[in-house]
Design a protein around this motif. Structure first.
Motif, PDB file in Angstrom:
ATOM      1  N   HIS A  75       6.924  -9.334  -0.819  1.00 23.13           N
ATOM      2  CA  HIS A  75       6.351  -8.863   0.458  1.00 23.13           C
ATOM      3  C   HIS A  75       4.785  -8.943   0.333  1.00 23.13           C
ATOM      4  CE1 HIS A  75      10.210  -7.144   1.537  1.00 23.13           C
ATOM      5  NE2 HIS A  75      10.070  -6.346   0.663  1.00 23.13           N
ATOM      6  N   PRO A  76       4.204  -9.989   0.924  1.00 17.94           N
ATOM      7  CA  PRO A  76       2.767 -10.118   0.823  1.00 17.94           C
ATOM      8  C   PRO A  76       2.143  -9.280   1.802  1.00 17.94           C
ATOM      9  CG  PRO A  76       3.863 -12.265   1.164  1.00 17.94           C
ATOM     10  CD  PRO A  76       5.175 -11.323   1.215  1.00 17.94           C
ATOM     11  N   ARG A  77       2.672  -8.751   2.744  1.00 20.13           N
ATOM     12  CA  ARG A  77       2.221  -8.030   3.591  1.00 20.13           C
ATOM     13  C   ARG A  77       2.744  -6.704   3.652  1.00 20.13           C
ATOM     14  NH1 ARG A  77       5.269  -6.388   7.527  1.00 20.13           N
ATOM     15  NH2 ARG A  77       6.536  -7.847   8.607  1.00 20.13           N
ATOM     16  N   ILE A  78       2.359  -5.314   3.782  1.00 19.62           N
ATOM     17  CA  ILE A  78       3.190  -4.166   4.021  1.00 19.62           C
ATOM     18  C   ILE A  78       2.532  -3.620   5.169  1.00 19.62           C
ATOM     19  CG2 ILE A  78       3.485  -3.870   1.519  1.00 19.62           C
ATOM     20  CD1 ILE A  78       1.419  -1.644   1.474  1.00 19.62           C
ATOM     21  N   ASP A  79       3.291  -2.842   5.772  1.00 18.92           N
ATOM     22  CA  ASP A  79       3.017  -1.959   7.257  1.00 18.92           C
ATOM     23  C   ASP A  79       2.677  -0.507   7.042  1.00 18.92           C
ATOM     24  OD1 ASP A  79       3.674  -4.224   9.184  1.00 18.92           O
ATOM     25  OD2 ASP A  79       5.394  -4.149   7.931  1.00 18.92           O
ATOM     26  N   SER A 118      -4.697  -0.059  -3.694  1.00 14.20           N
ATOM     27  CA  SER A 118      -3.976  -1.284  -3.949  1.00 14.20           C
ATOM     28  C   SER A 118      -3.021  -1.748  -2.569  1.00 14.20           C
ATOM     29  CB  SER A 118      -2.911  -1.141  -5.078  1.00 14.20           C
ATOM     30  OG  SER A 118      -3.409  -0.964  -6.395  1.00 14.20           O
ATOM     31  N   ALA A 119      -2.982  -0.878  -1.693  1.00 13.04           N
ATOM     32  CA  ALA A 119      -2.233  -1.139  -0.820  1.00 13.04           C
ATOM     33  C   ALA A 119      -3.015  -1.703   0.490  1.00 13.04           C
ATOM     34  CB  ALA A 119      -1.495   0.263  -0.262  1.00 13.04           C
ATOM     35  N   ILE A 120      -4.292  -1.125   0.515  1.00 18.04           N
ATOM     36  CA  ILE A 120      -5.386  -1.684   1.753  1.00 18.04           C
ATOM     37  C   ILE A 120      -5.311  -3.007   1.823  1.00 18.04           C
ATOM     38  CG2 ILE A 120      -7.494  -1.491   2.320  1.00 18.04           C
ATOM     39  CD1 ILE A 120      -7.707   1.345   1.311  1.00 18.04           C
ATOM     40  N   PRO A 121      -5.492  -3.991   0.739  1.00  9.81           N
ATOM     41  CA  PRO A 121      -5.587  -5.319   1.052  1.00  9.81           C
ATOM     42  C   PRO A 121      -4.211  -6.135   1.640  1.00  9.81           C
ATOM     43  CG  PRO A 121      -6.642  -4.865  -1.163  1.00  9.81           C
ATOM     44  CD  PRO A 121      -5.665  -3.519  -0.746  1.00  9.81           C
ATOM     45  N   MET A 122      -3.122  -5.241   1.341  1.00  7.30           N
ATOM     46  CA  MET A 122      -2.028  -5.784   1.877  1.00  7.30           C
ATOM     47  C   MET A 122      -1.646  -5.142   3.287  1.00  7.30           C
ATOM     48  SD  MET A 122       0.193  -5.163  -1.715  1.00  7.30           S
ATOM     49  CE  MET A 122       1.729  -5.853  -1.136  1.00  7.30           C
ATOM     50  N   LEU A 123      -2.322  -4.465   3.727  1.00  9.96           N
ATOM     51  CA  LEU A 123      -1.938  -3.761   5.005  1.00  9.96           C
ATOM     52  C   LEU A 123      -2.823  -4.804   6.267  1.00  9.96           C
ATOM     53  CD1 LEU A 123      -2.713   0.085   4.173  1.00  9.96           C
ATOM     54  CD2 LEU A 123      -0.348  -1.026   5.275  1.00  9.96           C
ATOM     55  N   GLU A 124      -1.988  -4.995   7.120  1.00 10.16           N
ATOM     56  CA  GLU A 124      -2.783  -5.731   8.393  1.00 10.16           C
ATOM     57  C   GLU A 124      -3.135  -4.572   9.415  1.00 10.16           C
ATOM     58  OE1 GLU A 124       0.047  -8.810   9.409  1.00 10.16           O
ATOM     59  OE2 GLU A 124      -0.176 -10.134   7.553  1.00 10.16           O
ATOM     60  N   LEU A 128      -0.571   1.740   8.261  1.00  9.39           N
ATOM     61  CA  LEU A 128      -0.640   3.069   8.447  1.00  9.39           C
ATOM     62  C   LEU A 128      -0.485   3.313   7.042  1.00  9.39           C
ATOM     63  CD1 LEU A 128      -0.197   6.100   9.827  1.00  9.39           C
ATOM     64  CD2 LEU A 128       2.144   5.389   9.948  1.00  9.39           C
ATOM     65  N   ILE A 129      -1.470   4.497   6.619  1.00  8.36           N
ATOM     66  CA  ILE A 129      -1.063   5.269   5.260  1.00  8.36           C
ATOM     67  C   ILE A 129      -0.593   6.752   5.654  1.00  8.36           C
ATOM     68  CG2 ILE A 129      -2.312   6.056   3.135  1.00  8.36           C
ATOM     69  CD1 ILE A 129      -4.068   3.620   3.507  1.00  8.36           C
ATOM     70  N   ASP A 169      -8.520  -1.126  11.908  1.00  7.90           N
ATOM     71  CA  ASP A 169      -7.149  -0.898  12.601  1.00  7.90           C
ATOM     72  C   ASP A 169      -6.166  -0.663  11.837  1.00  7.90           C
ATOM     73  OD1 ASP A 169      -5.920  -0.414  14.893  1.00  7.90           O
ATOM     74  OD2 ASP A 169      -5.148  -2.239  14.997  1.00  7.90           O
ATOM     75  N   ILE A 170      -6.550   0.366  10.641  1.00  9.11           N
ATOM     76  CA  ILE A 170      -5.630   1.016   9.734  1.00  9.11           C
ATOM     77  C   ILE A 170      -5.604   2.395  10.003  1.00  9.11           C
ATOM     78  CG2 ILE A 170      -4.970   1.274   7.350  1.00  9.11           C
ATOM     79  CD1 ILE A 170      -5.846  -1.565   6.708  1.00  9.11           C
ATOM     80  N   ARG A 171      -4.647   3.198  10.495  1.00 13.34           N
ATOM     81  CA  ARG A 171      -4.576   4.482  10.537  1.00 13.34           C
ATOM     82  C   ARG A 171      -4.145   5.322   9.191  1.00 13.34           C
ATOM     83  NH1 ARG A 171      -1.240   4.438  16.160  1.00 13.34           N
ATOM     84  NH2 ARG A 171      -0.246   2.978  14.988  1.00 13.34           N
ATOM     85  N   VAL A 172      -4.827   6.398   9.122  1.00 13.67           N
ATOM     86  CA  VAL A 172      -4.377   7.330   7.890  1.00 13.67           C
ATOM     87  C   VAL A 172      -4.089   8.852   8.487  1.00 13.67           C
ATOM     88  CG1 VAL A 172      -5.251   8.385   5.754  1.00 13.67           C
ATOM     89  CG2 VAL A 172      -6.070   6.101   6.631  1.00 13.67           C
ATOM     90  N   THR A 173      -2.924   9.140   8.286  1.00  9.72           N
ATOM     91  CA  THR A 173      -2.347  10.472   8.501  1.00  9.72           C
ATOM     92  C   THR A 173      -2.014  11.595   7.524  1.00  9.72           C
ATOM     93  OG1 THR A 173      -1.728   9.501  10.625  1.00  9.72           O
ATOM     94  CG2 THR A 173      -0.474  11.758  10.138  1.00  9.72           C
ATOM     95  N   THR A 174      -2.374  12.633   7.658  1.00  9.38           N
ATOM     96  CA  THR A 174      -2.118  13.480   6.531  1.00  9.38           C
ATOM     97  C   THR A 174      -0.634  14.529   7.309  1.00  9.38           C
ATOM     98  OG1 THR A 174      -3.894  14.133   5.753  1.00  9.38           O
ATOM     99  CG2 THR A 174      -2.202  15.765   5.642  1.00  9.38           C
ATOM    100  N   VAL A 175       0.420  14.325   6.722  1.00 13.50           N
ATOM    101  CA  VAL A 175       1.626  15.265   7.033  1.00 13.50           C
ATOM    102  C   VAL A 175       1.466  16.571   6.126  1.00 13.50           C
ATOM    103  CG1 VAL A 175       3.981  15.612   7.046  1.00 13.50           C
ATOM    104  CG2 VAL A 175       2.992  13.765   7.964  1.00 13.50           C
TER     105      VAL A 175
END
Length: 246
Positions: A75-79, A118-124, A128-129, A169-175
């Motif tokens: 998966h070259p990109r992740i969501d 590691s995930a950030i470069p793959m997130l378009e 969302l994190i 435009d990448i969001r970060v949310t805490t649960v």
């Protein structure tokens, strides 16, 4: 609609497994990460073709980098990245071993940092994190000082990371999650430690057994909601508590 690719750490059991099962049943592609490859492979096999398993020890920078390189090959990109892996180990600081302290800090706080890096470069754009914290941050639980401190640190990390990634435009949310239980429960205390923890809770005036527990499957609905938020909305922190039902 293109399937979302959702990466979940600590996916061999508990909430991580329930999330993987839920999202795959929703038609998404899920990547299950866990320290023991055989365990996440077993879960992935039970899910089917929408699931991929990879070994990942979130305490190890090299292991995290290798796992995300493996993901990129498929998966070259992740969501979405869900930082779910955690160590829940009650003890008193004065009695703690080196491993108890370091495993808690590295798994609960450094692990999400390493996986996010590691995930950030793959997130378009629109990615969302989700970082999973605990209600214990604001509660007088005894014997959980390392766990509470790392989860509080994780919440601060989430706030800062949101600012870093806002322009992308990448969001970060805490649960901030409440007490949970269900099939595949992975956080099991040693009997002696569990008894001391329970007795210390009673001494502080509350009984964990009377507070109820949310089923892992029930909690997955909140994560689905967060992933499906409209692009013009952001939820900084989502908090839920367990309640007795029926």
């Amino acid at each position: 609609m293109v399937d979302k690719v959702i990466v979940i750490t600590g996916a061999n059991g508990g909430l991580g497994r329930a999330l993987a099962q839920r999202f795959a049943s929703d038609g998404e592609q899920v990547v299950l990460l866990g320290r023991t490859l055989a365990k996440v492979q077993e879960v992935a096999s039970s899910i089917g073709e929408r699931a991929m398993a990879a070994a990942c020890d979130v305490m190890s920078p090299a292991s995290v980098k290798a796992a995300f390189a493996e993901i990129a090959g498929v998966h070259p990109r992740i969501d979405v990245l869900i930082n779910n892996a955690a160590v829940f180990d009650p003890f008193l600081i004065e009695e703690a071993s080196d491993d108890q302290i370091m495993n808690g800090i590295l798994t609960n706080l450094a692990g999400p940092m390493l996986c996010s890096r590691s995930a950030i470069p793959m997130l378009e754009r629109g990615g969302l994190i989700i970082n999973i914290s605990s209600e214990s941050v604001d509660m007088p639980f005894p014997h959980l000082l390392v766990y509470q401190s790392t989860k509080a640190g994780l919440e601060r990390f989430s706030k800062g990371l949101q600012l870093e990634l806002e322009n992308r435009d990448i969001r970060v949310t805490t649960v901030r999650a409440g007490q949970m239980t269900g099939p595949g429960q992975s956080a099991v205390m040693e009997p002696e430690a569990g008894m001391r923890f329970f007795q210390a809770c009673l001494q502080r005036g509350f009984n964990p057994m009377e507070r109820g527990s949310t089923q892992y499957e029930s909690a997955t609905g909140l994560f689905r909601y967060l992933i499906d938020l409209p692009a013009d909305m952001h939820l900084d922190i989502a908090t839920y508590q367990a309640r007795k039902s029926g």
